[in-house]
Design a protein around this motif. Sequence first.
Motif, mmCIF file in Angstrom:
data_model
loop_
_atom_site.group_PDB
_atom_site.id
_atom_site.type_symbol
_atom_site.label_atom_id
_atom_site.label_comp_id
_atom_site.label_asym_id
_atom_site.label_seq_id
_atom_site.Cartn_x
_atom_site.Cartn_y
_atom_site.Cartn_z
ATOM 1 N N HIS A 23 -11.637 24.896 -47.408
ATOM 2 C CA HIS A 23 -11.032 26.009 -46.690
ATOM 3 C C HIS A 23 -9.563 25.659 -46.439
ATOM 4 O O HIS A 23 -9.106 24.562 -46.770
ATOM 5 N N PRO B 256 -11.735 30.840 -46.155
ATOM 6 C CA PRO B 256 -12.725 30.020 -46.866
ATOM 7 C C PRO B 256 -12.408 30.065 -48.364
ATOM 8 O O PRO B 256 -11.867 31.065 -48.852
ATOM 9 N N ASP C 189 -13.364 30.687 -51.985
ATOM 10 C CA ASP C 189 -14.423 31.586 -52.457
ATOM 11 C C ASP C 189 -14.876 31.285 -53.887
ATOM 12 O O ASP C 189 -15.538 32.098 -54.509
ATOM 13 N N ASP D 298 -11.253 19.880 -48.831
ATOM 14 C CA ASP D 298 -12.698 19.703 -48.769
ATOM 15 C C ASP D 298 -12.996 18.207 -48.796
ATOM 16 O O ASP D 298 -12.143 17.407 -49.180
ATOM 17 N N GLY E 60 -19.219 28.291 -45.654
ATOM 18 C CA GLY E 60 -17.962 28.970 -45.308
ATOM 19 C C GLY E 60 -16.911 28.059 -44.723
ATOM 20 O O GLY E 60 -16.023 28.500 -44.003
ATOM 21 N N GLY E 61 -17.019 26.754 -45.008
ATOM 22 C CA GLY E 61 -15.975 25.836 -44.551
ATOM 23 C C GLY E 61 -16.198 25.288 -43.164
ATOM 24 O O GLY E 61 -15.324 24.667 -42.587
#
Length: 369
Positions: A114, A186, A188, A156, A77-78
């Motif tokens: 994210h 986040p 997805d 990222d 989730g980042g």
Amino acid sequence: MSALGTTTPAEATMTDGDARRALKADLARFNCRVHQPDDPPLFTREPTSDMQNVHWRWTDLEPLLERVGAAIAIGSGGQRRTLRLANPGLAFGTTHTFWGSIQYILPGEVAAAHRHTANAFRFILHGTGCSTTVDGECYEMNEGDLVLTPSMAWHDHVHRGSEPMIWLDVLDISLSRSLQATFFDPYDQGDMQPLDSVPERSYRAFGSGVMGSPRAPYRRGSNPLLAYPRQQAETALELACGLPADPCDDVILEYRNPVEGGPAMKTLGMKLQKIRAGFRGQPRRHTGSKLLCVLRGHGSTLVDGQRYDWAPGDFIAIKPWAWHAHLNASGEDALLFQVDDSPALQALGYYREELLSPHDGQAADEGMQ
Ligand SMILES: [Fe+2]
């Protein structure tokens, strides 16, 4: 007029303090109040801060990072694995406007994509082989490189190297939280975002700093450049060594928006500073906070009478309106990276600074002997 709006005979004979206390309960029923005698003053003659001046030593941080690296996973989730430089005077943040953290990423790891409203950047301290992607633009990151993650840019990181990678992460999250403007998304559709068809697009268009593509798109008021490589920054700093020395900072350059000038980010100021052997800076204080990161060399900074002797890898946080002065009594030049919140204060009209004259500075100077 209602009874609530009438001064009572008792109130008319009270001292000002007693009258204020007597009003408190009635006013509170209507979500109103007057200043009470025991309230802290609304105005102070000069800035006050709960933030403390802090010195973090690399000799303490390095083993802590190794321990955190072994104990903490990069989450889904980042989430990130970061060692935050927590100011003991604050409930949150390295300073009251930003968090400085040391990110530790191991070979083979992916820090999932994210985005958030907080502006962020990373300045690489150790390691090689890690890349970051910011809104589709992928950049290799090496020691001394600066990569920006402007507000709401997807980002990222992927580490394809063989040793742990360490960098300084700074986010203006304390500021965005106090303004209650925090969003976080986040990504997805997997851990990594798709790559732009043109690698390093913004650097190719704007990265020289003196030339730019005339038709490359950019949004007015925003810095289109995402990456500031070490070699260019240090070459510029060497050129600046030929200028008259800054009385407080010796040789210092700001990372700037190459299109419109001004600081590279809207809220965070980033600077590279050389403090040459033998330099003794004039004491200065200013509104806003800053964090120094020592890259090379040894020296001292006197902050509000406290002397911090620094070495490579050390960090020093300086609170608003604290007198500070630098000294390099070693035989070698020192190189520092620093981040401050001066762009935010200047945009709001709150930036002020004072320098002690060389004569007045003698008292402060004695602490540096
Ligand atoms: Fe982030």
